[in-house]
Write a protein that holds these residues in place. Structure first.
Motif, PDB file in Angstrom:
ATOM      1  N   SER A 204       0.839  -1.200   0.000  1.00 37.24           N
ATOM      2  CA  SER A 204       0.000   0.000   0.000  1.00 37.24           C
ATOM      3  C   SER A 204       0.870   1.245   0.000  1.00 37.24           C
ATOM      4  CB  SER A 204      -0.950   0.010   1.203  1.00 37.24           C
ATOM      5  OG  SER A 204      -0.243   0.145   2.425  1.00 37.24           O
ATOM      6  N   LYS A 205       0.328   2.308  -0.597  1.00 39.41           N
ATOM      7  CA  LYS A 205       1.037   3.576  -0.740  1.00 39.41           C
ATOM      8  C   LYS A 205       0.154   4.724  -0.255  1.00 39.41           C
ATOM      9  CE  LYS A 205       4.670   2.006  -3.183  1.00 39.41           C
ATOM     10  NZ  LYS A 205       6.084   2.233  -2.839  1.00 39.41           N
ATOM     11  N   PRO A 206       0.771   5.804   0.202  1.00 37.49           N
ATOM     12  CA  PRO A 206      -0.017   6.947   0.676  1.00 37.49           C
ATOM     13  C   PRO A 206      -0.404   7.896  -0.458  1.00 37.49           C
ATOM     14  CG  PRO A 206       2.290   7.358   1.091  1.00 37.49           C
ATOM     15  CD  PRO A 206       2.202   5.979   0.472  1.00 37.49           C
ATOM     16  N   ASN A 207      -1.131   7.391  -1.465  1.00 35.97           N
ATOM     17  CA  ASN A 207      -1.529   8.254  -2.581  1.00 35.97           C
ATOM     18  C   ASN A 207      -2.949   7.900  -3.044  1.00 35.97           C
ATOM     19  OD1 ASN A 207      -0.464   5.750  -3.339  1.00 35.97           O
ATOM     20  ND2 ASN A 207       0.337   6.472  -5.268  1.00 35.97           N
ATOM     21  N   GLY A 209      -3.230   9.631   0.889  1.00 40.40           N
ATOM     22  CA  GLY A 209      -2.926   9.048   2.182  1.00 40.40           C
ATOM     23  C   GLY A 209      -2.870  10.095   3.267  1.00 40.40           C
ATOM     24  N   CYS A 210      -2.526   9.633   4.466  1.00 44.17           N
ATOM     25  CA  CYS A 210      -2.503  10.531   5.615  1.00 44.17           C
ATOM     26  C   CYS A 210      -1.613   9.927   6.697  1.00 44.17           C
ATOM     27  CB  CYS A 210      -3.925  10.725   6.141  1.00 44.17           C
ATOM     28  SG  CYS A 210      -4.097  11.898   7.504  1.00 44.17           S
ATOM     29  N   ARG A 226      -3.293   6.307   6.899  1.00 49.34           N
ATOM     30  CA  ARG A 226      -4.219   5.831   5.879  1.00 49.34           C
ATOM     31  C   ARG A 226      -3.467   5.689   4.564  1.00 49.34           C
ATOM     32  NH1 ARG A 226      -7.738   9.606   5.902  1.00 49.34           N
ATOM     33  NH2 ARG A 226      -7.324  10.629   3.914  1.00 49.34           N
ATOM     34  N   THR A 227      -3.554   4.490   3.968  1.00 49.92           N
ATOM     35  CA  THR A 227      -2.858   4.207   2.718  1.00 49.92           C
ATOM     36  C   THR A 227      -3.814   3.524   1.744  1.00 49.92           C
ATOM     37  OG1 THR A 227      -2.045   2.121   3.658  1.00 49.92           O
ATOM     38  CG2 THR A 227      -0.560   4.020   3.766  1.00 49.92           C
ATOM     39  N   THR A 228      -3.390   3.446   0.483  1.00 50.99           N
ATOM     40  CA  THR A 228      -4.183   2.813  -0.573  1.00 50.99           C
ATOM     41  C   THR A 228      -3.484   1.548  -1.039  1.00 50.99           C
ATOM     42  OG1 THR A 228      -4.983   4.969  -1.327  1.00 50.99           O
ATOM     43  CG2 THR A 228      -5.190   3.127  -2.863  1.00 50.99           C
ATOM     44  N   LEU A 254      -8.845   1.694   0.512  1.00 54.38           N
ATOM     45  CA  LEU A 254      -8.231   2.560   1.510  1.00 54.38           C
ATOM     46  C   LEU A 254      -8.210   1.812   2.837  1.00 54.38           C
ATOM     47  CD1 LEU A 254      -9.873   6.026   0.757  1.00 54.38           C
ATOM     48  CD2 LEU A 254      -7.464   5.450   0.499  1.00 54.38           C
ATOM     49  N   ASN A 256      -6.828   1.718   7.060  1.00 55.28           N
ATOM     50  CA  ASN A 256      -6.329   2.464   8.211  1.00 55.28           C
ATOM     51  C   ASN A 256      -5.460   1.553   9.070  1.00 55.28           C
ATOM     52  OD1 ASN A 256      -7.772   4.808   7.540  1.00 55.28           O
ATOM     53  ND2 ASN A 256      -9.612   4.040   8.559  1.00 55.28           N
ATOM     54  N   SER A 291      -6.949  14.268   6.457  1.00 52.92           N
ATOM     55  CA  SER A 291      -6.002  14.929   5.547  1.00 52.92           C
ATOM     56  C   SER A 291      -6.217  16.430   5.531  1.00 52.92           C
ATOM     57  CB  SER A 291      -6.146  14.359   4.137  1.00 52.92           C
ATOM     58  OG  SER A 291      -5.818  12.993   4.114  1.00 52.92           O
TER      59      SER A 291
END
Length: 317
Positions: A204-207, A209-210, A226-228, A254, A256, A291
């Motif tokens: 997962s990547k933060p894009n 994200g938070c 939070r990541t995707t 998404l 958490n 965010s």
């Protein structure tokens, strides 16, 4: 005295693992300039005291011992000439950062069975051929059955985790959060009986994200993330669904996660109450990351013990 011992042990470990060449050199305040380079293509330079350096070293080493498809190295940076004249050079420390590596145990109650209600009446559980959807770093995913489920009467399995999330100097959140369930692990479903849960992996990547950093009631650092999900591989709950059996996620989800840094390094040498804690998939997470600029939210309550490895959260109180 404790800081001196930590510095000596960390210097020895770094030289033995090849993470930092040569003798450990520090500033007048006992801080060392290091760069964290990770296989996700990110690089971060920061100023580390003895405790920080020991914690980062433990996390980086745990990424090797409990692989989750992300690796990092620590490299010592040459000190500027100003240091030798009694001035301390300032490094580009991040405002918010989480670096973690290791493994934890998750209850089988939280793991999706081979087939859920969408399969239809009379459907049979099925397993995707292991060679078909293995992670790109499959050679790193070794067998590691959980034989000492300490906290859950329902049984549990090992989960490897690797985290490298930080803000750049331009305020961009970058990095990776990966989890892997090694192969040769099983859970038992009331309907289907024993079923395999690994190998299972997601990246997962933060894009978008938070990353929100706060402290708990004991003034210990917490991070809500939070990541995707960008990639899923391994066994699927339903063949062709793209939903991982172990984590119950698919690309685009998404997710958490949250972390607690107990400021002990390495965490596996302490009692459970003093170890680092986390909530991550497939376990539920009660944190919140909003965010905004700067990010806001709540740190949540981390219920799962990091059995091996270390969690580092910055800034620290």
């Amino acid at each position: 005295m404790r800081r001196a011992i930590l510095a000596l042990l960390t210097a020895t470990a770094l030289m033995l693992t090849g993470l930092i060449p040569g003798p450990l050199r520090v500033t007048a305040l006992g801080e060392t300039s290091v760069t964290l380079n990770c296989t996700d293509g990110t690089s971060l330079t920061l100023l580390a005291d003895a405790d920080t350096l020991a914690g980062l070293t433990a996390a980086v080493q745990a990424m090797v011992e409990y692989p989750a498809g992300l690796g990092c190295t620590l490299v010592q940076n040459p000190l500027p000439l100003t240091v030798f004249f009694g001035n301390v050079a300032l490094a580009a420390n991040p405002n918010r950062m989480v670096v973690a590596g290791g493994r934890w145990q998750v209850s089988c109650v939280d793991i999706p069975p081979p087939c859920d209600r969408t399969c239809g009446e009379g459907a049979l559980p099925s397993v995707v051929a292991r060679g078909a959807t293995r992670p790109a770093l499959a050679s790193l995913i070794s067998a590691a059955p959980a034989t000492d489920c300490l906290d859950d009467s329902e049984g549990c399995v090992w989960v490897n985790i690797a985290v490298n999330l930080h803000y750049t100097k331009d305020g961009v959140l970058e990095g990776t959060l990966n989890e892997t369930m090694p192969e040769n692990q099983t859970c038992t479903d009331p309907v289907f009986g024993p079923f395999a849960v690994g190998p299972s992996h997601f990246t997962s990547k933060p894009n978008p994200g938070c990353l929100f950093v706060t402290v708990d009631l004991a003034n210990k650092p917490q991070a809500a993330v939070r990541t995707t999900v960008t990639q899923v591989s391994g066994l699927e709950t339903i063949p062709g669904s793209g939903i991982s059996r172990g984590f119950g996620v698919m690309e685009g989800d998404l997710i958490n996660s949250s972390f607690l840094d107990n400021l002990n390094s390495p965490s596996q040498q302490t009692a459970d109450v003093d170890r680092d804690h986390l909530n991550a998939r497939p376990a539920a997470d009660d944190s919140a990351c909003v965010s905004s600029t700067p990010p806001t939210g709540s740190g949540g309550t981390q219920l799962n013990v990091l059995r091996n490895g270390n969690i580092n959260i910055y800034p620290r109180p």
